[in-house]
Design a protein around this motif. Sequence first.
Motif, PDB file in Angstrom:
ATOM      1  N   MET A 175       0.834  -1.209   0.000  1.00 16.87           N
ATOM      2  CA  MET A 175       0.000   0.000   0.000  1.00 16.87           C
ATOM      3  C   MET A 175       0.867   1.256   0.000  1.00 16.87           C
ATOM      4  SD  MET A 175      -3.323  -0.903   2.344  1.00 16.87           S
ATOM      5  CE  MET A 175      -2.432  -1.396   3.783  1.00 16.87           C
ATOM      6  N   ALA A 176       1.914   1.268   0.823  1.00 23.58           N
ATOM      7  CA  ALA A 176       2.806   2.438   0.878  1.00 23.58           C
ATOM      8  C   ALA A 176       3.482   2.653  -0.481  1.00 23.58           C
ATOM      9  CB  ALA A 176       3.851   2.250   1.973  1.00 23.58           C
ATOM     10  N   ALA A 177       3.920   1.565  -1.103  1.00 20.06           N
ATOM     11  CA  ALA A 177       4.559   1.677  -2.415  1.00 20.06           C
ATOM     12  C   ALA A 177       3.576   2.186  -3.466  1.00 20.06           C
ATOM     13  CB  ALA A 177       5.124   0.323  -2.836  1.00 20.06           C
ATOM     14  N   ALA A 178       2.313   1.742  -3.387  1.00 21.12           N
ATOM     15  CA  ALA A 178       1.300   2.200  -4.343  1.00 21.12           C
ATOM     16  C   ALA A 178       1.053   3.698  -4.190  1.00 21.12           C
ATOM     17  CB  ALA A 178       0.004   1.420  -4.149  1.00 21.12           C
ATOM     18  N   ILE A 179       1.007   4.176  -2.955  1.00 18.05           N
ATOM     19  CA  ILE A 179       0.781   5.603  -2.705  1.00 18.05           C
ATOM     20  C   ILE A 179       1.969   6.421  -3.205  1.00 18.05           C
ATOM     21  CG2 ILE A 179       0.551   7.346  -0.877  1.00 18.05           C
ATOM     22  CD1 ILE A 179      -1.048   5.160   0.697  1.00 18.05           C
ATOM     23  N   VAL A 180       3.183   5.986  -2.860  1.00 19.02           N
ATOM     24  CA  VAL A 180       4.388   6.696  -3.311  1.00 19.02           C
ATOM     25  C   VAL A 180       4.468   6.674  -4.833  1.00 19.02           C
ATOM     26  CG1 VAL A 180       6.914   6.607  -3.334  1.00 19.02           C
ATOM     27  CG2 VAL A 180       5.678   6.339  -1.173  1.00 19.02           C
ATOM     28  N   ASP A 181       4.195   5.523  -5.429  1.00 24.99           N
ATOM     29  CA  ASP A 181       4.236   5.384  -6.886  1.00 24.99           C
ATOM     30  C   ASP A 181       3.242   6.336  -7.554  1.00 24.99           C
ATOM     31  OD1 ASP A 181       5.037   4.078  -9.351  1.00 24.99           O
ATOM     32  OD2 ASP A 181       3.058   3.146  -9.338  1.00 24.99           O
ATOM     33  N   TYR A 182       2.064   6.466  -6.969  1.00 28.54           N
ATOM     34  CA  TYR A 182       1.059   7.364  -7.544  1.00 28.54           C
ATOM     35  C   TYR A 182       1.549   8.813  -7.525  1.00 28.54           C
ATOM     36  CZ  TYR A 182      -3.022  10.295  -8.046  1.00 28.54           C
ATOM     37  OH  TYR A 182      -3.888  11.263  -8.456  1.00 28.54           O
ATOM     38  N   PHE A 183       2.084   9.249  -6.381  1.00 29.30           N
ATOM     39  CA  PHE A 183       2.527  10.643  -6.275  1.00 29.30           C
ATOM     40  C   PHE A 183       3.774  10.915  -7.119  1.00 29.30           C
ATOM     41  CE2 PHE A 183      -0.240  10.664  -2.505  1.00 29.30           C
ATOM     42  CZ  PHE A 183      -1.007  11.772  -2.843  1.00 29.30           C
ATOM     43  N   VAL A 184       4.651   9.923  -7.265  1.00 27.35           N
ATOM     44  CA  VAL A 184       5.810  10.081  -8.149  1.00 27.35           C
ATOM     45  C   VAL A 184       5.340  10.227  -9.598  1.00 27.35           C
ATOM     46  CG1 VAL A 184       7.813   8.854  -9.121  1.00 27.35           C
ATOM     47  CG2 VAL A 184       7.482   8.943  -6.648  1.00 27.35           C
ATOM     48  N   GLU A 185       4.382   9.384  -9.994  1.00 21.85           N
ATOM     49  CA  GLU A 185       3.835   9.465 -11.350  1.00 21.85           C
ATOM     50  C   GLU A 185       3.125  10.798 -11.573  1.00 21.85           C
ATOM     51  OE1 GLU A 185       2.858   8.200 -15.219  1.00 21.85           O
ATOM     52  OE2 GLU A 185       4.324   7.454 -13.783  1.00 21.85           O
ATOM     53  N   LEU A 186       2.373  11.254 -10.571  1.00 21.05           N
ATOM     54  CA  LEU A 186       1.671  12.538 -10.668  1.00 21.05           C
ATOM     55  C   LEU A 186       2.675  13.677 -10.820  1.00 21.05           C
ATOM     56  CD1 LEU A 186      -1.213  13.736 -10.507  1.00 21.05           C
ATOM     57  CD2 LEU A 186      -0.806  14.084  -8.074  1.00 21.05           C
ATOM     58  N   ARG A 187       3.751  13.636 -10.064  1.00 21.53           N
ATOM     59  CA  ARG A 187       4.798  14.663 -10.142  1.00 21.53           C
ATOM     60  C   ARG A 187       5.460  14.649 -11.521  1.00 21.53           C
ATOM     61  NH1 ARG A 187       6.481  19.432  -8.662  1.00 21.53           N
ATOM     62  NH2 ARG A 187       8.722  19.574  -8.498  1.00 21.53           N
ATOM     63  N   ARG A 188       5.718  13.443 -12.039  1.00 17.56           N
ATOM     64  CA  ARG A 188       6.331  13.314 -13.356  1.00 17.56           C
ATOM     65  C   ARG A 188       5.435  13.914 -14.440  1.00 17.56           C
ATOM     66  NH1 ARG A 188       6.124  10.214 -17.646  1.00 17.56           N
ATOM     67  NH2 ARG A 188       4.513   8.861 -16.820  1.00 17.56           N
ATOM     68  N   LEU A 189       4.131  13.663 -14.338  1.00 17.22           N
ATOM     69  CA  LEU A 189       3.190  14.212 -15.319  1.00 17.22           C
ATOM     70  C   LEU A 189       3.114  15.738 -15.240  1.00 17.22           C
ATOM     71  CD1 LEU A 189       0.318  11.578 -15.082  1.00 17.22           C
ATOM     72  CD2 LEU A 189       1.921  11.897 -16.975  1.00 17.22           C
ATOM     73  N   VAL A 191       5.552  17.731 -14.255  1.00 19.13           N
ATOM     74  CA  VAL A 191       6.806  18.236 -14.826  1.00 19.13           C
ATOM     75  C   VAL A 191       6.747  18.201 -16.344  1.00 19.13           C
ATOM     76  CG1 VAL A 191       9.269  17.748 -15.079  1.00 19.13           C
ATOM     77  CG2 VAL A 191       8.231  17.697 -12.805  1.00 19.13           C
ATOM     78  N   GLN A 192       6.236  17.123 -16.892  1.00 25.82           N
ATOM     79  CA  GLN A 192       6.109  17.022 -18.352  1.00 25.82           C
ATOM     80  C   GLN A 192       5.140  18.086 -18.897  1.00 25.82           C
ATOM     81  OE1 GLN A 192       4.931  12.998 -19.211  1.00 25.82           O
ATOM     82  NE2 GLN A 192       7.043  12.269 -19.328  1.00 25.82           N
ATOM     83  N   ALA A 193       4.027  18.304 -18.171  1.00 27.19           N
ATOM     84  CA  ALA A 193       3.053  19.309 -18.610  1.00 27.19           C
ATOM     85  C   ALA A 193       3.658  20.701 -18.571  1.00 27.19           C
ATOM     86  CB  ALA A 193       1.812  19.232 -17.728  1.00 27.19           C
ATOM     87  N   SER A 194       4.454  21.006 -17.533  1.00 27.99           N
ATOM     88  CA  SER A 194       5.067  22.332 -17.442  1.00 27.99           C
ATOM     89  C   SER A 194       6.131  22.521 -18.519  1.00 27.99           C
ATOM     90  CB  SER A 194       5.666  22.548 -16.040  1.00 27.99           C
ATOM     91  OG  SER A 194       6.753  21.665 -15.835  1.00 27.99           O
ATOM     92  N   ARG A 195       6.838  21.478 -18.900  1.00 31.64           N
ATOM     93  CA  ARG A 195       7.823  21.576 -19.978  1.00 31.64           C
ATOM     94  C   ARG A 195       7.135  21.764 -21.333  1.00 31.64           C
ATOM     95  NH1 ARG A 195      11.944  16.736 -18.225  1.00 31.64           N
ATOM     96  NH2 ARG A 195      12.939  17.862 -16.531  1.00 31.64           N
ATOM     97  N   GLY A 196       5.935  21.153 -21.459  1.00 31.75           N
ATOM     98  CA  GLY A 196       5.191  21.272 -22.704  1.00 31.75           C
ATOM     99  C   GLY A 196       4.677  22.698 -22.923  1.00 31.75           C
ATOM    100  N   ASN A 197       4.442  23.415 -21.812  1.00 32.98           N
ATOM    101  CA  ASN A 197       3.979  24.799 -21.913  1.00 32.98           C
ATOM    102  C   ASN A 197       5.181  25.686 -22.097  1.00 32.98           C
ATOM    103  OD1 ASN A 197       1.344  23.984 -21.470  1.00 32.98           O
ATOM    104  ND2 ASN A 197       1.496  24.270 -19.253  1.00 32.98           N
TER     105      ASN A 197
END
Length: 197
Positions: A175-189, A191-197
Motif C-alpha cells: 500500500m505504501a509503495a502504491a501511494i508513493v508510486d502514484y505521487f511520483v507518477e503525478l509529479r512526473r506528469l 513536470v512534463q506538462a510544465s515543460r510542454g507549456n
Amino acid sequence: VIYVVLTVILSFYMLVDGDRAWKLFLVPFSDKIKTHMGYIKAKIDISLHAYIVGQFEIASLTSLVMLVTYLILGVPYALLFAFAQMLEIIPVIGTWAAIVPCISIIFFTSGASKAFLVLAIYLIYSQFIRDNFIAPKVMGNALGFHPLAIILAIIIGATLKGAFGVIFALPILAMAAAIVDYFVELRRLKVQASRGN
C-alpha cells in the motif's frame, strides 16, 4: 486471537460491502481529492491482488512439497493433508493451523517416527528454504520489490508487532509503495506538462 477474529470480520464486511464503505468515506472530500484517492485505491487494489496471488503460489508450493513427502512416507490421507497446507494463504497463523493437526493425526495413525520425520521435513522446508529463498522471490515478483525488501519488511513487522506485524508487513509495504508510486507518477506528469507549456 482478538486481532485475528476482528481482521476476519472486517475483511468479510469489506468484501461484501467495501464499495459502499469507500463511497461513504469519500463523502466529506472535494472532487479533486476524491479523484486522487480513487487512483490511489486502484493502485492499492492491484498491489493487494498481487499479494494474494503470491500467497497462493507459496501455499501451492508448500502443498506440493508436503504431498510428495506424505506419499514417499506412505502416510494415509496424504492428499487431504497436502490440501490442508493451502491454509498457508493466511500468513503465520495458517502455517501452524495447517501442519499441527496433520502432524497430530499422523502421530496417532502412523506412529511417532513418521510424525517427527514429517515435522522435520516441514520445518527444514518452511523455515529455511521457503521463508529465505522461495517466499521473498515469489512475493518480490508479485509485488515488484527486490527479495531483500520483502525480507526487511517482514523483519521490521516482526520486530514492531510480532506475528501481527508479520501478517500485515507486506500488505502495508504494498500500500505504501502504491501511494508513493502514484505521487511520483503525478509529479512526473506535472513536470512534463510544465515543460510542454
